[in-house]
Design an enzyme around this catalytic site. Structure first.
Site, PDB file in Angstrom:
ATOM      1  N   TYR A 217      -0.315   8.616  -3.448  1.00 51.06           N
ATOM      2  CA  TYR A 217       0.344   9.895  -3.040  1.00 51.06           C
ATOM      3  C   TYR A 217      -0.569  10.673  -3.034  1.00 51.06           C
ATOM      4  CZ  TYR A 217       3.919  13.618  -2.509  1.00 51.06           C
ATOM      5  OH  TYR A 217       5.443  14.360  -1.756  1.00 51.06           O
ATOM      6  N   LYS A 221      -1.648  12.536   1.292  1.00 52.83           N
ATOM      7  CA  LYS A 221      -1.277  15.022   1.292  1.00 52.83           C
ATOM      8  C   LYS A 221      -2.738  14.760   1.393  1.00 52.83           C
ATOM      9  CE  LYS A 221       3.326  13.830   1.014  1.00 52.83           C
ATOM     10  NZ  LYS A 221       4.375  13.840   2.395  1.00 52.83           N
TER      11      LYS A 221
END
Length: 334
Positions: A217, A221
């Site tokens: 994640y 990002k």
């Protein structure tokens, strides 16, 4: 502004709100000046610094109030919104449709109930490039060239690195990073030809901070944040396409359910209501605002994290308890 963005309570945003009020409100400046006058503090350094900060802040607010940005004509906007069936995306969808925009929603979930006539819904797995290409073809055939793109969809795999399967890695990177890059690449030529356009990226405060069980994640990002930065520079300096606005959002924990169980000190990072984040995204679109938006205040400090020496990062991890923040994760993955 800050007090309206986060829940009221003993947190860093409340303190920042009070500080902002103290250095920007004329009434506060009058009270401080009266106190300094009667105490013979007018020549003291603290008062000189305060008045200088007040003058700068007040001048900036005055200048901003004099500028009248042109409002978007929503009836002429074709918006592509990923992840519009839940969370921030669903809140934003309601605002966009109420404003009168034509909205194409792409989501792997089923369509929300009672969609407006100006909404076209496309069920699609964003990590599947073939599905995505076919969906974009359908959108352009039905609605024409989109003028706004909101890369909002996201997913998470709450596992340690060695517990990820190859499919887990492909899914998280596919939805969070590869899909926004591919959609932007596909739609950008039409946006450059349009009189005005806007691309939104929903990154994360964790774009700059590593967290156990969030490796894919945070990596996705971080990649999205740098893709936004490169795109912004290309549009501005290589393509002379400043009319295509770009805005990146870096929110902390949002009350969407995705990160339920994530342990964060509320004094440092109060949870953001989905409606507040959606309102801020809509405001950026309506005012054609480019740049970065960090929510809440703590998030604006997150880019500095990787510049600190390891000892300082270890101290930050200890204070924020980031090592154990995912141990009790109960959120959902899409």
């Amino acid at each position: 502004m800050l007090a309206q963005s986060v829940p009221v309570g003993a947190n860093i945003d409340t303190m920042a709100s009070l500080l902002n009020l103290a250095i920007s409100a004329p009434a506060c400046a009058l009270l401080v000046t009266a106190f300094a006058y009667f105490q013979n503090y007018l020549s003291h350094l603290w008062y000189i610094v305060y008045i200088a900060l007040f003058a700068l802040r007040f001048s900036a607010k005055l200048l901003a109030s004099l500028q009248q940005p042109s409002k978007v004509d929503w009836s002429k906007q074709v918006v592509v919104l990923t992840g519009g069936a839940h969370g921030i995306g669903l809140c934003l969808l309601h605002k966009l449709t109420a404003a009168g925009a034509q909205v194409a929603v792409i989501d792997i979930l089923d369509a929300p109930k009672q969609l407006s006539e100006n909404v076209s819904f496309y069920k699609c797995d964003l990590s599947d490039s073939q599905q995505l290409d076919a969906t974009l073809d359908q959108i352009e055939a039905k609605l024409g060239a989109p003028t706004m793109l909101i890369n909002n969809a996201g997913t998470v795999c709450p596992r340690l690195v060695h517990e990820h399967s190859a499919a887990d890695v492909e899914r998280v990177l596919g939805v969070n990073l590869i899909a926004p890059v591919q959609i932007t690449r596909r739609l950008l030529p039409g946006m450059i030809k349009a009189p005005s356009a806007h691309i939104i990226f929903i990154a994360s405060a964790l774009s700059f901070i590593g967290v156990p069980q969030l490796s894919t994640y945070t990596a996705s990002k971080a990649g999205l944040a740098l893709f936004y930065e490169s795109l912004k520079l290309e549009l501005r300096h290589r393509l002379q396409a400043a009319h295509v606005k770009t805005t990146a959002f870096f929110p902390s924990k949002v009350q969407s359910g995705m990160f339920n169980g994530l342990l964060l000190p509320k004094w440092l990072s109060p949870e953001l209501p989905t409606s507040v984040v959606a309102d801020r995204i809509f405001a950026a679109l309506e005012s054609s605002e480019s740049g970065e938006v960090y929510m809440p205040v703590f998030a604006s400090l997150s880019p500095l994290y990787m510049f600190f020496p390891q000892l300082a990062r270890d101290l930050i991890n200890w204070l924020s308890n980031s090592i154990d923040t995912m141990r009790y994760f109960t959120g959902y993955t899409v």
